[in-house]
Design an enzyme around this catalytic site. Structure first.
Site, PDB file in Angstrom:
ATOM      1  N   LYS A  15      51.280 104.372  54.906  1.00  0.00           N
ATOM      2  CA  LYS A  15      52.677 104.805  54.723  1.00  0.00           C
ATOM      3  C   LYS A  15      53.126 105.745  55.835  1.00  0.00           C
ATOM      4  CE  LYS A  15      52.137 106.657  50.645  1.00  0.00           C
ATOM      5  NZ  LYS A  15      50.705 106.413  50.411  1.00  0.00           N
ATOM      6  N   ARG A  90      58.242 110.543  43.071  1.00  0.00           N
ATOM      7  CA  ARG A  90      56.930 110.377  42.435  1.00  0.00           C
ATOM      8  C   ARG A  90      57.058 110.077  40.940  1.00  0.00           C
ATOM      9  NH1 ARG A  90      52.276 111.826  45.261  1.00  0.00           N
ATOM     10  NH2 ARG A  90      52.655 112.944  47.196  1.00  0.00           N
ATOM     11  N   ARG A 128      38.462 108.349  58.289  1.00  0.00           N
ATOM     12  CA  ARG A 128      39.410 109.267  58.937  1.00  0.00           C
ATOM     13  C   ARG A 128      38.695 110.543  59.405  1.00  0.00           C
ATOM     14  NH1 ARG A 128      45.003 110.405  55.973  1.00  0.00           N
ATOM     15  NH2 ARG A 128      43.700 111.270  54.326  1.00  0.00           N
ATOM     16  N   ARG A 161      37.619 115.396  56.224  1.00  0.00           N
ATOM     17  CA  ARG A 161      38.174 116.228  55.143  1.00  0.00           C
ATOM     18  C   ARG A 161      37.423 115.950  53.848  1.00  0.00           C
ATOM     19  NH1 ARG A 161      44.580 115.166  55.519  1.00  0.00           N
ATOM     20  NH2 ARG A 161      44.019 114.259  53.520  1.00  0.00           N
ATOM     21  N   ARG A 172      41.233 110.003  43.581  1.00  0.00           N
ATOM     22  CA  ARG A 172      42.622 110.028  44.067  1.00  0.00           C
ATOM     23  C   ARG A 172      43.345 108.725  43.707  1.00  0.00           C
ATOM     24  NH1 ARG A 172      42.330 111.320  50.290  1.00  0.00           N
ATOM     25  NH2 ARG A 172      44.578 111.088  50.214  1.00  0.00           N
TER      26      ARG A 172
END
Length: 215
Positions: A15, A90, A128, A161, A172
């Protein structure tokens, strides 16, 4: 006519990446709600103080306050021809408030849902890496640094991270489906949502997004 483009999709579907690309091509702002929140809190605006009071108490920021923050941003002059929303709405209530506002502006609304299977999301996000120094983002699969573990831009050290570890990504995703599925159903019934397969090559996905927007 004002173009209102809303990006939806699981974390890691691309996104943010595609929103930035479309923003540059169409010359309209890419608005990330997380960024606006941080900006208001940092500058201690009235809205920022309101948002911080909820965050400090460990509470969710109410829909009305979130909408106030977003509306404050999209009312600005640089949004008069359109904008891209990433991370908003959201909830159904946020979507309804946004829709009412956009109808009054007679805007062209397009909701782009980047559909990506869980395995792809886990693979992408766990690859990532972020620079400790300048915050540049790399992906070991699609955008690796020239030198392993070193940032191309500033030579800083790259790290993973904690929320990009596979077990955290699964959590998540569970939260995402619970929160976002009602929103996806809401937009499906509105006939303004376009589903794009985010598994394809980046250029291919971008081409499909632009085709939808220009229709």
């Amino acid at each position: 006519m004002m173009k209102a483009i809303i990006f939806l999709g699981p974390p890691g579907a691309g996104k943010g990446t595609h929103a930035k690309e479309v923003s540059q091509i169409l010359n309209i702002p890419h608005i990330s709600t997380g960024d606006i929140f941080r900006e208001h809190v940092k500058n201690q605006t009235d809205l920022g103080i309101k948002v911080k009071s909820y965050l400090d108490a460990g509470k969710l920021v109410p829909d009305e306050v979130v909408w106030e923050v977003v509306k404050d941003r999209i009312d600005k002059e640089d949004c008069k021809n359109g904008f891209i929303l990433d991370g908003f709405p959201r909830t159904i209530l946020q979507a309804e408030m946004l829709e009412k506002y956009l109808k009054e502006k007679n805007a062209d609304i397009k909701v782009i849902y980047l559909d990506a299977p869980d395995e792809l999301v886990i693979r992408r996000l766990s690859a990532r890496r972020v620079c400790k120094n300048c915050g540049a983002i790399y992906n070991l699969i699609s955008m690796p640094p020239k030198k392993d573990g070193i940032c191309d831009i500033c030579g800083g050290e790259l790290y993973q991270r904690s929320d990009d570890k596979p077990e955290v990504i699964k959590q998540r995703l569970e939260t995402y489906y619970k929160e976002t599925q009602p929103l996806i159903d809401y937009y499906k019934n509105k006939d303004i949502m376009y589903t794009i397969n985010a598994e394809k090559e980046r250029e291919e996905v971008l081409k499909e997004i632009l085709k939808v927007i220009n229709e």
